[in-house]
Motif scaffolding. Structure first.
Motif, PDB file in Angstrom:
ATOM      1  N   VAL A 141     -39.854 -82.621 -88.724  1.00 49.02           N
ATOM      2  CA  VAL A 141     -41.324 -82.587 -88.891  1.00 49.02           C
ATOM      3  C   VAL A 141     -41.950 -81.856 -87.229  1.00 49.02           C
ATOM      4  O   VAL A 141     -42.634 -80.778 -87.224  1.00 49.02           O
ATOM      5  N   ALA A 145     -43.724 -78.226 -86.928  1.00 47.42           N
ATOM      6  CA  ALA A 145     -45.290 -78.106 -86.395  1.00 47.42           C
ATOM      7  C   ALA A 145     -45.238 -77.241 -85.385  1.00 47.42           C
ATOM      8  O   ALA A 145     -46.435 -77.154 -84.775  1.00 47.42           O
ATOM      9  N   GLN A 151     -51.060 -81.141 -86.187  1.00 50.88           N
ATOM     10  CA  GLN A 151     -50.461 -80.725 -87.443  1.00 50.88           C
ATOM     11  C   GLN A 151     -49.673 -81.741 -88.010  1.00 50.88           C
ATOM     12  O   GLN A 151     -49.339 -81.845 -89.083  1.00 50.88           O
ATOM     13  N   ARG A 154     -50.998 -84.707 -89.421  1.00 49.61           N
ATOM     14  CA  ARG A 154     -51.587 -84.413 -90.864  1.00 49.61           C
ATOM     15  C   ARG A 154     -50.598 -84.460 -91.693  1.00 49.61           C
ATOM     16  O   ARG A 154     -50.810 -84.888 -93.030  1.00 49.61           O
ATOM     17  N   TRP A 155     -49.413 -83.776 -91.531  1.00 48.94           N
ATOM     18  CA  TRP A 155     -48.147 -83.959 -92.698  1.00 48.94           C
ATOM     19  C   TRP A 155     -47.907 -85.110 -92.850  1.00 48.94           C
ATOM     20  O   TRP A 155     -47.602 -85.526 -94.107  1.00 48.94           O
ATOM     21  N   GLU A 158     -50.473 -86.666 -95.187  1.00 50.04           N
ATOM     22  CA  GLU A 158     -50.296 -86.251 -96.464  1.00 50.04           C
ATOM     23  C   GLU A 158     -49.130 -86.666 -97.262  1.00 50.04           C
ATOM     24  O   GLU A 158     -49.255 -87.084 -98.483  1.00 50.04           O
TER      25      GLU A 158
END
Length: 211
Positions: A141, A145, A151, A154-155, A158
């Motif tokens: 990740v 990013a 970012q 946020r992933w 989510e």
């Protein structure tokens, strides 16, 4: 400031609409004009004073930080424009964006743009691991990013929401198992783990291609 309790530092996020929308129907996918009016510009027609026009409680200025500013809806940006044109004294408005081109040109032209360098993956990985990712998934990740901790976080959030929805769907499916009258279509679940595995495999392929 880190606890969110400083009286002169205000952080505006799209999630605030859930506290403003009494109907509870907003999905907080964008920054609405309701949020901007409630947190920054006020609403003269409704008799609501602009928070940014109020005096600093500590006497050293007021700071309004808009996170994901590129998600502001056009009416929200238009409402903010007048504040940018005639800012109250001792007020500082900070807009954080990974896509500044999504902001209106009139907004950008009245702002001082400051570019931040990408963070090293070694800085991004630990917060992701603290939020439950394995070391390998956190590294992936962080790589995707491109140096943006925001970012990456946020992933992760989510994916957490998707996991919760998948778990709820699985419970509903299990509860309806054996019910011949149940005509609910099968749930086409999106697996964050599956996406990360796919991204890892694709990254390995691309790495081999450029070696």
């Amino acid at each position: 400031i880190s606890s969110g309790m400083h009286p002169d530092v205000h952080v505006i996020t799209r999630e605030l609409v859930r506290y403003i929308d009494s109907g509870g129907k907003s999905k907080a996918n964008s920054l609405s004009i309701k949020v901007l009016r409630n947190e920054i510009t006020g609403d003269p027609e409704a008799g609501r004073e602009a928070p940014i026009s109020k005096r600093s409680l500590r006497g050293r200025g007021k700071f309004f930080i808009i996170d994901e500013a590129d998600l502001m809806e056009t009416p929200a940006q238009s409402a903010l424009l007048r504040t940018l044109e005639e800012p109250p004294p001792d007020s500082f408005l900070v807009m954080i964006s990974t896509s500044p081109h999504e902001l209106m040109q009139t907004i950008r032209s009245r702002s001082q743009i400051v570019w931040f360098s990408a963070l090293d993956d070694r800085v991004i990985i630990p917060p992701l691991v603290e939020r439950g990712l394995s070391a390998d998934d956190a590294a992936l990740v962080a790589r995707l990013a491109h140096g943006s901790l925001g970012q990456a976080l946020r992933w992760v959030e989510e994916m957490r929401v998707i996991d919760e929805k998948n778990a709820a769907a699985q419970k509903r499916k299990a509860a309806s198992a054996g019910d011949d009258d149940d005509d609910t279509p099968p749930v086409n679940k999106f697996s964050p783990g599956g996406v990360l595995a796919w991204a890892r495999q694709m990254g390995d392929v691309l790495d081999r291609m450029v070696r």
